[in-house]
Each structure stands twice: as structure tokens, then as C-alpha cells.
Scaffold this active site. Structure first.
Site, mmCIF file in Angstrom:
data_model
loop_
_atom_site.group_PDB
_atom_site.id
_atom_site.type_symbol
_atom_site.label_atom_id
_atom_site.label_comp_id
_atom_site.label_asym_id
_atom_site.label_seq_id
_atom_site.Cartn_x
_atom_site.Cartn_y
_atom_site.Cartn_z
ATOM 1 N N ASN A 10 0.867 -1.169 0.000
ATOM 2 C CA ASN A 10 0.000 0.000 0.000
ATOM 3 C C ASN A 10 0.911 1.229 0.000
ATOM 4 O O ASN A 10 1.495 1.570 1.017
ATOM 5 C CB ASN A 10 -0.892 -0.005 1.251
ATOM 6 N N HIS A 96 -9.383 1.064 4.882
ATOM 7 C CA HIS A 96 -8.096 1.286 5.556
ATOM 8 C C HIS A 96 -8.326 2.238 6.734
ATOM 9 O O HIS A 96 -9.132 3.171 6.650
ATOM 10 C CB HIS A 96 -7.078 1.887 4.577
ATOM 11 N N GLU A 98 -6.725 4.648 7.829
ATOM 12 C CA GLU A 98 -6.506 6.078 7.561
ATOM 13 C C GLU A 98 -7.756 6.699 6.928
ATOM 14 O O GLU A 98 -8.101 7.846 7.218
ATOM 15 C CB GLU A 98 -5.266 6.256 6.670
ATOM 16 N N GLU A 168 -5.383 -5.129 10.538
ATOM 17 C CA GLU A 168 -4.351 -4.114 10.747
ATOM 18 C C GLU A 168 -4.594 -3.382 12.058
ATOM 19 O O GLU A 168 -5.395 -2.427 12.098
ATOM 20 C CB GLU A 168 -4.378 -3.099 9.598
ATOM 21 N N SER A 214 3.474 -2.327 10.237
ATOM 22 C CA SER A 214 4.938 -2.308 10.353
ATOM 23 C C SER A 214 5.597 -3.642 9.995
ATOM 24 O O SER A 214 6.573 -4.059 10.627
ATOM 25 C CB SER A 214 5.361 -1.847 11.756
HETATM 26 C C1 PEP Z 1 -0.710 0.029 5.912
HETATM 27 O O1 PEP Z 1 -0.656 1.114 5.365
HETATM 28 O O2 PEP Z 1 -1.672 -0.690 5.697
HETATM 29 C C2 PEP Z 1 0.382 -0.369 6.796
HETATM 30 C C3 PEP Z 1 0.270 -1.506 7.427
HETATM 31 O O3 PEP Z 1 1.443 0.499 6.908
HETATM 32 P P1 PEP Z 1 2.892 0.158 7.572
HETATM 33 O O4 PEP Z 1 3.340 -1.156 6.981
HETATM 34 O O5 PEP Z 1 3.755 1.294 7.171
HETATM 35 O O6 PEP Z 1 2.685 0.040 9.047
#
Ligand code: PEP
Length: 251
Positions: A10, A96, A98, A168, A214
Site C-alpha cells: 500500500n 483502511h 486512515e 491491521e 509495520s
Molecule cells: C498500511 O498502510 O496498511 C500499513 C500496514 O502500513 P505500515 O506497513 O507502514 O505500518
């Protein structure tokens, strides 16, 4: 959709067109395990070029990071499901955290988007996950369950079977803090169990459930090694070809 190993990137709102083109090229041309599906969630302006770059390679597919809930109309700046399909896009990331936070996307809105995507033949990568406060209160399974109930569990088993789920935990996204392999496994097993209760074992066993938060080369192998983790949705570490390829090769 049968249960697949998936490494999904992503990019969020990162990279210029040239940088994006180089990154897609590097991923498409590299040696990757043939049993891992690689999905690149690129920004809307780059979708067409990315689909063309990936078209020669069956193991790489391109995803949009969002789509609008209406079929068409006066929605300035938005992108429709038919636009995505007309470019050859096959997946869309929905829900997501965000977008849930900054665009205030609700479970009800996401239900509408999921329905439209499936009706038109686009595969949703549906994100769910709890905040740190909810994790600390011990209500994380109940919370994620309510997200799935509200946005997905009205679907027929056939339609549910087409979806990819990404768990997530919000406290692990972009923070450098990763859920431990045990925490990931606990939640993935709980999600699979909820699916089993609702749709039965066959649907539950064939659903790909990705972990996001992460993921990086140093931790991917251990997380992907958990029995109910079928891969990852990767933000930051999907922006460098070397790192993302290492993650793709971590299964
Ligand atoms: C994401 O954007 O779905 C995500 C998991 O970001 P990151 O891997 O940077 O934590």
C-alpha cells in the site's frame, strides 16, 4: 477466491510517477516465489501505467487504494468502480484505518462500497483493526468482530469467498511497533473462527487473511509463519523494491 499467500503493498500518497514506474518495474521483473500473489496498491494517477507494466506477469496485480460508493455522478475528485475496472484494476483496498479516521468512513459506508465492488467484479481487500485503547481494554476481538458483522457478514457465502481480509491493528500502522506473531495469530484465528461460525469451515479455510502493521524484512518471516496468517498488507516497506521483495520471499 481460494486461500492464497498474498504480499500486498500500500503505497499510500507516496512516490512520483517515475519513482512508481521504477518500483513496479523492479517488482515485476524480479524473481518471486510462484505461489505468492503480489498486489501493488498504487495511487490512482499511476494505476493505468502500473496495470500495463504488470500485465505481462501473472503473479503481480494492481489494486486501487479506494473507490467511491456511487456508480457515477457529480462527485468531484472521486474515482468510480467502473473507472477502475476499465483500467484493468482487479482489487481495491477498502476500509483502511486512515480512510476510516481522516475521511470518516463508517462500517455502513464500507458495506455499500463492498457491495458495489463485488457486484461489479472488483475484489475488496477489506481492512479491519482496533486502536490502542481498544487493545488495552481487551475488547479487540469484539471490536473487529463488529466491523466484520457490520460491513461483510450480510454477504452470501459465494460473495464473501471473493474477499481478502487485512487485519491491521491501528497501533501498529506506520509506528514501527508490530503486533507480536502471537498477537497476530490470536486475532487471525479469531477472525477465521467468526467466518466459520457465519459461513462454515470451507469458506473460513479458503479466506486469505493478511496482517498489516509495520511489516518489514526483519519480521515478515515470523509473522507469515503463523498458521492463520496468509500474508501481509505492507505500507512503508513496500516503497523500496529490495525490502518489499524480501517480504515477498518471506513465506
Ligand atoms: C498500511 O498502510 O496498511 C500499513 C500496514 O502500513 P505500515 O506497513 O507502514 O505500518
Amino acid at each position: 477466491m481460494t486461500r492464497k499467500k498474498i504480499a500486498a503493498g500500500n503505497w499510500k500518497m507516496n512516490l512520483t510517477a517515475d519513482q512508481g514506474q521504477s518500483l513496479v518495474g523492479a517488482i515485476v521483473q524480479a524473481d518471486r516465489p510462484s505461489d505468492v500473489l503480489t498486489i501493488l496498491g498504487v495511487p490512482h494517477p499511476y494505476l493505468q501505467a502500473a496495470v500495463q507494466q504488470a500485465s505481462a506477469n501473472r503473479g503481480v496485480q494492481i489494486a486501487a487504494q479506494n473507490m467511491h460508493e456511487a456508480i457515477s455522478g457529480a462527485y468531484t475528485g472521486e474515482v468510480s468502480v467502473d473507472m477502475l475496472l476499465s483500467l484493468g484494476v482487479r482489487h481495491v483496498i477498502l476500509g483502511h484505518s486512515e480512510r476510516r479516521e481522516y475521511q470518516k468512513e463508517s462500517n455502513e459506508l464500507l458495506k455499500t462500497k463492498v457491495d458495489l465492488a463485488l457486484e461489479k467484479g472488483l475484489i475488496p481487500i477489506f481492512c479491519c483493526g482496533e486502536s490502542l485503547d481498544i487493545r488495552k481494554s481487551g475488547e479487540h476481538v469484539t471490536y473487529v468482530s463488529s466491523q466484520l458483522q457490520a460491513s461483510l457478514f450480510h454477504l452470501s457465502a459465494e460473495d464473501f469467498g471473493k474477499i481478502v481480509i487485512a487485519y491491521e491493528p491501528i497501533w501498529a500502522i506506520g509506528t514501527g511497533e508490530t503486533a507480536s506473531p502471537e498477537q497476530a495469530q490470536e486475532m487471525h484465528a479469531a477472525i477465521r473462527n467468526l467466518i466459520k461460525e457465519k459461513y462454515g469451515s470451507d469458506t473460513a479455510e479458503s479466506c486469505s487473511i493478511l496482517y498489516g502493521g509495520s511489516v518489514k524484512p526483519a519480521n515478515a518471516k515470523e509473522i507469515f509463519g503463523q498458521s492463520d496468517v496468509d500474508g501481509g498488507l505492507v505500507g512503508g516497506a513496500s516503497l523500496k523494491a529490495e525490502d518489499f521483495l524480501s517480504i515477498i520471499r518471506s513465506f
